[in-house]
Design a protein around this motif. Structure first.
Motif, PDB file in Angstrom:
ATOM      1  N   UNK A   1       6.979  13.443  -3.928  1.00 21.81           N
ATOM      2  CA  UNK A   1       6.565  13.205  -5.137  1.00 21.81           C
ATOM      3  C   UNK A   1       5.340  13.766  -5.695  1.00 21.81           C
ATOM      4  N   UNK A   2       4.838  15.055  -5.683  1.00 23.65           N
ATOM      5  CA  UNK A   2       3.844  15.566  -6.156  1.00 23.65           C
ATOM      6  C   UNK A   2       2.506  15.039  -5.891  1.00 23.65           C
ATOM      7  N   UNK A   3       2.503  14.248  -4.514  1.00 25.47           N
ATOM      8  CA  UNK A   3       1.227  13.471  -4.237  1.00 25.47           C
ATOM      9  C   UNK A   3       0.884  12.134  -4.993  1.00 25.47           C
ATOM     10  N   UNK A   4       1.999  11.555  -5.586  1.00 20.51           N
ATOM     11  CA  UNK A   4       1.739  10.437  -6.336  1.00 20.51           C
ATOM     12  C   UNK A   4       2.591   9.251  -5.458  1.00 20.51           C
ATOM     13  N   UNK A   5       2.049   7.938  -5.772  1.00 23.92           N
ATOM     14  CA  UNK A   5       3.004   6.922  -5.232  1.00 23.92           C
ATOM     15  C   UNK A   5       3.970   6.772  -5.963  1.00 23.92           C
TER      16      UNK A   5
ATOM     17  N   UNK B   1       0.910  -1.315   0.089  1.00 31.48           N
ATOM     18  CA  UNK B   1      -0.174  -0.006   0.065  1.00 31.48           C
ATOM     19  C   UNK B   1       0.734   1.278  -0.048  1.00 31.48           C
ATOM     20  N   UNK B   2       1.885   1.208   0.695  1.00 28.93           N
ATOM     21  CA  UNK B   2       2.818   2.533   1.127  1.00 28.93           C
ATOM     22  C   UNK B   2       3.696   2.903  -0.265  1.00 28.93           C
ATOM     23  N   UNK B   3       3.847   1.824  -1.250  1.00 29.00           N
ATOM     24  CA  UNK B   3       4.399   1.889  -2.510  1.00 29.00           C
ATOM     25  C   UNK B   3       3.792   2.119  -3.786  1.00 29.00           C
ATOM     26  N   UNK B   4       2.604   1.687  -3.508  1.00 29.36           N
ATOM     27  CA  UNK B   4       1.747   1.470  -4.793  1.00 29.36           C
ATOM     28  C   UNK B   4       0.466   2.590  -4.745  1.00 29.36           C
ATOM     29  N   UNK B   5      -0.128   2.822  -3.473  1.00 30.74           N
ATOM     30  CA  UNK B   5      -1.234   3.608  -3.500  1.00 30.74           C
ATOM     31  C   UNK B   5      -1.024   4.936  -2.836  1.00 30.74           C
ATOM     32  N   UNK B   6      -0.373   4.792  -1.529  1.00 31.96           N
ATOM     33  CA  UNK B   6      -0.275   6.035  -0.682  1.00 31.96           C
ATOM     34  C   UNK B   6       0.353   7.191  -1.479  1.00 31.96           C
ATOM     35  N   UNK B   7      -0.181   8.232  -1.473  1.00 34.46           N
ATOM     36  CA  UNK B   7       0.527   9.676  -2.206  1.00 34.46           C
ATOM     37  C   UNK B   7       1.553   9.994  -1.287  1.00 34.46           C
ATOM     38  N   UNK B   8       2.799  10.450  -1.769  1.00 35.89           N
ATOM     39  CA  UNK B   8       3.971  11.150  -1.351  1.00 35.89           C
ATOM     40  C   UNK B   8       4.100  12.412  -1.638  1.00 35.89           C
ATOM     41  N   UNK B   9       4.110  13.318  -0.621  1.00 28.23           N
ATOM     42  CA  UNK B   9       4.258  14.845  -0.815  1.00 28.23           C
ATOM     43  C   UNK B   9       5.403  15.085  -1.781  1.00 28.23           C
TER      44      UNK B   9
END
Length: 82
Positions: free
Chosen positions: A62-66, A52-60
């Protein structure tokens, strides 16, 4: 100005902001909210959280993309004649 680079001791994750940030999220989002009754249960839940952390959760950062979104490739359903 006298600014110097900080030396980070190899194997010292508490001195590395990226590792410390990940460790804090892992602890807050999974470990603090779970009671593991077996090693197998812990392995399964941690793997689900990792996916989930690597494929779905947005990362700030990375421009809120996984970081590694799942890719679905459509398969051609029509039979191939040889």
């Amino acid at each position: 100005m006298g600014a110097k680079t900080a030396y980070i001791e190899p194997g010292s994750p508490w001195e590395n902001g990226y590792c410390e940030s990940f460790n804090a999220r892992f602890r807050d989002e999974l470990l603090d909210g779970e009671t593991f009754y077996s090693l197998k249960e812990a392995q399964i839940l941690i793997e689900q959280w990792r996916k989930h952390y690597n494929t779905k959760r947005p990362h700030s950062a990375l421009g809120y993309r996984p970081p590694a979104p799942e890719t679905i490739i459509q398969m051609d359903r029509s039979p191939v004649m040889h």
